[in-house]
Structures are given as structure tokens and as C-alpha cells.
Design a protein around this motif. Sequence first.
Motif, PDB file in Angstrom:
ATOM      1  N   VAL A  29      70.962  25.285 -39.444  1.00 35.80           N
ATOM      2  CA  VAL A  29      70.416  24.870 -40.740  1.00 35.80           C
ATOM      3  C   VAL A  29      69.214  23.973 -40.461  1.00 35.80           C
ATOM      4  N   ILE A  30      68.079  24.301 -41.065  1.00 36.60           N
ATOM      5  CA  ILE A  30      66.879  23.480 -40.904  1.00 36.60           C
ATOM      6  C   ILE A  30      66.721  22.652 -42.175  1.00 36.60           C
ATOM      7  N   ASP A  31      66.883  21.324 -42.034  1.00 34.63           N
ATOM      8  CA  ASP A  31      66.773  20.428 -43.196  1.00 34.63           C
ATOM      9  C   ASP A  31      65.318  20.129 -43.540  1.00 34.63           C
ATOM     10  N   SER A  32      64.499  19.909 -42.501  1.00 31.91           N
ATOM     11  CA  SER A  32      63.084  19.660 -42.749  1.00 31.91           C
ATOM     12  C   SER A  32      62.280  20.034 -41.506  1.00 31.91           C
ATOM     13  N   PRO A  33      61.048  20.477 -41.662  1.00 27.54           N
ATOM     14  CA  PRO A  33      60.381  20.717 -42.939  1.00 27.54           C
ATOM     15  C   PRO A  33      60.850  22.034 -43.569  1.00 27.54           C
ATOM     16  N   LYS A  34      60.643  22.152 -44.848  1.00 31.05           N
ATOM     17  CA  LYS A  34      60.986  23.399 -45.540  1.00 31.05           C
ATOM     18  C   LYS A  34      59.926  24.452 -45.220  1.00 31.05           C
ATOM     19  N   ASP A  35      60.340  25.711 -45.243  1.00 34.71           N
ATOM     20  CA  ASP A  35      59.409  26.810 -44.989  1.00 34.71           C
ATOM     21  C   ASP A  35      58.276  26.774 -46.014  1.00 34.71           C
ATOM     22  N   LYS A  36      57.075  27.020 -45.552  1.00 35.79           N
ATOM     23  CA  LYS A  36      55.858  27.078 -46.373  1.00 35.79           C
ATOM     24  C   LYS A  36      55.481  25.724 -46.986  1.00 35.79           C
ATOM     25  N   VAL A  43      51.811  15.439 -36.577  1.00 34.90           N
ATOM     26  CA  VAL A  43      53.162  15.384 -36.008  1.00 34.90           C
ATOM     27  C   VAL A  43      54.148  15.936 -37.032  1.00 34.90           C
ATOM     28  N   ILE A  44      54.896  16.954 -36.607  1.00 41.83           N
ATOM     29  CA  ILE A  44      55.903  17.577 -37.475  1.00 41.83           C
ATOM     30  C   ILE A  44      57.272  17.181 -36.936  1.00 41.83           C
ATOM     31  N   GLU A  45      58.081  16.557 -37.779  1.00 42.18           N
ATOM     32  CA  GLU A  45      59.442  16.214 -37.366  1.00 42.18           C
ATOM     33  C   GLU A  45      60.387  17.295 -37.890  1.00 42.18           C
ATOM     34  N   ILE A  46      61.072  17.949 -36.964  1.00 46.71           N
ATOM     35  CA  ILE A  46      61.995  19.028 -37.313  1.00 46.71           C
ATOM     36  C   ILE A  46      63.403  18.483 -37.214  1.00 46.71           C
ATOM     37  N   LYS A  47      64.157  18.594 -38.314  1.00 48.53           N
ATOM     38  CA  LYS A  47      65.529  18.081 -38.350  1.00 48.53           C
ATOM     39  C   LYS A  47      66.453  19.148 -38.910  1.00 48.53           C
ATOM     40  N   GLY A  48      67.685  19.162 -38.409  1.00 45.38           N
ATOM     41  CA  GLY A  48      68.653  20.106 -38.935  1.00 45.38           C
ATOM     42  C   GLY A  48      70.007  19.956 -38.280  1.00 45.38           C
ATOM     43  N   LEU A  67      76.792  15.328 -31.024  1.00 46.48           N
ATOM     44  CA  LEU A  67      78.201  15.691 -31.225  1.00 46.48           C
ATOM     45  C   LEU A  67      78.500  16.028 -32.683  1.00 46.48           C
ATOM     46  N   ASN A  68      77.689  15.476 -33.602  1.00 48.06           N
ATOM     47  CA  ASN A  68      77.873  15.785 -35.026  1.00 48.06           C
ATOM     48  C   ASN A  68      77.096  17.036 -35.437  1.00 48.06           C
ATOM     49  N   GLY A  69      76.437  17.678 -34.466  1.00 49.14           N
ATOM     50  CA  GLY A  69      75.690  18.903 -34.766  1.00 49.14           C
ATOM     51  C   GLY A  69      74.248  18.661 -35.182  1.00 49.14           C
ATOM     52  N   GLN A  70      73.846  17.403 -35.304  1.00 51.78           N
ATOM     53  CA  GLN A  70      72.483  17.080 -35.754  1.00 51.78           C
ATOM     54  C   GLN A  70      71.483  17.250 -34.608  1.00 51.78           C
ATOM     55  N   PHE A  71      70.286  17.684 -34.957  1.00 53.68           N
ATOM     56  CA  PHE A  71      69.195  17.696 -33.981  1.00 53.68           C
ATOM     57  C   PHE A  71      67.923  17.218 -34.645  1.00 53.68           C
ATOM     58  N   LYS A  72      67.001  16.698 -33.820  1.00 51.91           N
ATOM     59  CA  LYS A  72      65.731  16.188 -34.339  1.00 51.91           C
ATOM     60  C   LYS A  72      64.703  16.276 -33.221  1.00 51.91           C
ATOM     61  N   LYS A  73      63.512  16.758 -33.559  1.00 48.19           N
ATOM     62  CA  LYS A  73      62.422  16.814 -32.560  1.00 48.19           C
ATOM     63  C   LYS A  73      61.090  16.723 -33.280  1.00 48.19           C
ATOM     64  N   SER A  74      60.179  15.962 -32.691  1.00 45.86           N
ATOM     65  CA  SER A  74      58.817  15.871 -33.218  1.00 45.86           C
ATOM     66  C   SER A  74      57.916  16.735 -32.341  1.00 45.86           C
ATOM     67  N   ILE A  75      57.086  17.538 -32.992  1.00 48.21           N
ATOM     68  CA  ILE A  75      56.127  18.354 -32.240  1.00 48.21           C
ATOM     69  C   ILE A  75      54.720  18.092 -32.771  1.00 48.21           C
ATOM     70  N   PHE A  76      53.746  18.291 -31.916  1.00 51.75           N
ATOM     71  CA  PHE A  76      52.345  18.108 -32.286  1.00 51.75           C
ATOM     72  C   PHE A  76      51.786  19.449 -32.740  1.00 51.75           C
ATOM     73  N   THR A  99      62.567  31.205 -38.194  1.00 48.95           N
ATOM     74  CA  THR A  99      61.156  30.862 -38.066  1.00 48.95           C
ATOM     75  C   THR A  99      60.677  30.295 -39.388  1.00 48.95           C
ATOM     76  N   ILE A 100      60.041  29.138 -39.307  1.00 53.09           N
ATOM     77  CA  ILE A 100      59.443  28.550 -40.514  1.00 53.09           C
ATOM     78  C   ILE A 100      57.942  28.418 -40.279  1.00 53.09           C
ATOM     79  N   THR A 101      57.209  28.459 -41.365  1.00 51.23           N
ATOM     80  CA  THR A 101      55.751  28.296 -41.296  1.00 51.23           C
ATOM     81  C   THR A 101      55.383  27.074 -42.124  1.00 51.23           C
ATOM     82  N   VAL A 102      54.596  26.190 -41.530  1.00 50.09           N
ATOM     83  CA  VAL A 102      54.117  25.027 -42.270  1.00 50.09           C
ATOM     84  C   VAL A 102      52.597  25.008 -42.227  1.00 50.09           C
TER      85      VAL A 102
END
Length: 105
Positions: A29-36, A43-48, A67-76, A99-102
Motif C-alpha cells: 500500500v502506497i500512502d504517499s505520494p498519491k499517483d498523478k 525530494v519525494i518522500e515515499i511512505k506506505g 516490524l509494523n510493515g511501514q516503510f519510508k524513503k526519500s528520493i531525489f 508504479t506511480i507517476t508524480v
Amino acid sequence: GFAVIAAALVFGIYFLFQYNSLFFNPKLVIDSPKDKSTISGNVIEIKGKADQYSSLTIDGDEVLVGLNGQFKKSIFAFSGEKKITITAKSRFGKETKKTITVIVK
């Protein structure tokens, strides 16, 4: 007696969990950013959320799943349209890919 029933129950739950990851693709599940969506700055922070035992990559880079299933990464990202591919893979090789497009401003 009771110990045999308890052991059978624990084994049954464990077996169901293993069966589930053997035959079904991992949750992703991708919480942010939303597609489009439009992002300000480079800097895009991807969380889900993903299965805690899956291996996760974002555009090919490995990301730690908590351990709670959460992930987070910032990409340039440079200005313009940016496609981001997130892949969760189970220990048994089952894969979920999104795949999401921003738009980066």
C-alpha cells in the motif's frame, strides 16, 4: 491434553501464515505520494505499508520494512514527470509491483 491442542493450534496458525505467503502476493500500500500528484521541490518522500517479511525496492534500491510493515524513503527527482516503481517480494518469490507517476515542480 491441553498442550497437544495448544501445539496443534500454534502449528495451524503458523501453517496458514506460511501457506498465505506461499500462494499470495505480498501486501503493498502506497500512502504517499498519491499517483498523478504534484510535488513541490526535488525530494519525494515515499511512505506506505508492506508485508513485514517481504523485501521491498523503490526504483531498484532496497528499502527496510519495519516490524509494523511501514516503510519510508526519500528520493531525489528533477523537475518534470517522474515514474516511481515500488516492488514487494515475498520469500517465496511472489511479487507485487506498483508504479506511480508524480509531477515535480
